[in-house]
Enzyme design. Structure first.
Site, short mmCIF file in Angstrom:
data_model
loop_
_atom_site.label_atom_id
_atom_site.label_comp_id
_atom_site.label_asym_id
_atom_site.label_seq_id
_atom_site.Cartn_x
_atom_site.Cartn_y
_atom_site.Cartn_z
N CYS A 99 79.40 38.86 64.53
CA CYS A 99 80.24 38.04 65.31
C CYS A 99 79.19 37.68 66.44
CB CYS A 99 81.58 38.05 65.36
SG CYS A 99 82.21 36.68 66.44
N HIS A 141 86.26 34.09 58.19
CA HIS A 141 86.01 34.38 59.65
C HIS A 141 85.89 33.50 60.77
CE1 HIS A 141 83.24 37.13 62.35
NE2 HIS A 141 83.26 36.08 62.90
N GLU A 142 85.45 32.28 60.23
CA GLU A 142 85.57 31.29 61.29
C GLU A 142 86.83 30.64 61.62
OE1 GLU A 142 82.92 31.41 63.09
OE2 GLU A 142 81.87 32.47 61.90
N HIS A 145 88.88 32.58 63.95
CA HIS A 145 88.75 32.19 65.68
C HIS A 145 89.31 31.13 66.14
CE1 HIS A 145 85.13 34.48 66.71
NE2 HIS A 145 84.50 34.29 65.42
#
Ligand code: NI
Length: 172
Positions: A99, A141-142, A145
């Site tokens: 990341c 994953h995004e 966030h």
């Protein structure tokens, strides 16, 4: 084109829940352009989320089409997802993740093998996309966030699954 500075752990914005965007507007559109430029500027960058550049909006960009693994699997090329929601997911895979906001580490993380996502595209048009394999990992994953989660929060065993990079990732 503008490449924005990346917020790095433990910056508190990375732990905050981001807010929905109203839809497409000139301001959102200009920001999306900068977000994509910032992702493309990062060596090996396959995704980015707005909070990583200090903007608490629910927008992510993903593009795995130039990635070693992602390019060999079905993928959508550049994806911009605003207010994304996972409608369904299934299977599982463990993938080594990195990341831009965590430049010194990588980790093995367990993710769904496929996801079905409802979102607005960059024009504000509602879209449902199915992603598999590495692209599905990048989307998960995004999207994390947007809820203040980093891959570090998904590591099952810090002892076995977290790895320090020999050379810290260059922040753009
Ligand atoms: Ni990330």
């Amino acid at each position: 084109m503008a490449v924005l500075p990346i917020r790095v752990f433990p910056d508190p914005i990375l732990k905050k829940k981001a807010a929905p965007v109203e839809g497409a507007s000139p301001g959102v559109s200009a920001f999306v352009d900068d977000l994509v430029d910032t992702m493309r500027n990062a060596p090996g960058g396959v995704g980015i989320a707005a909070p990583q550049v200090g903007v608490p909006w629910r927008i992510v960009a993903v593009d795995v089409s130039a990635h070693r693994r992602g390019s060999r699997e079905p993928n959508h090329g550049l994806l911009v997802l605003m207010n994304p929601e996972i409608l369904a997911m299934g299977g599982q895979q463990v993938v080594r993740e990195g990341c831009m906001s965590v430049p010194e580490f990588t980790a093995n993380v367990r993710r769904a093998e496929w996801v079905l996502v409802d979102a607005l595209d960059r024009d504000g048009v509602r879209t449902v996309i199915e992603a598999v394999g590495f692209e599905a990992v990048a989307i998960q994953h995004e999207m994390d966030h947007l809820d203040g989660l980093l891959f570090l929060d998904r590591v099952a065993s810090v002892k076995n699954d977290l790895f320090r990079r020999r050379k810290p990732r260059q922040a753009p």
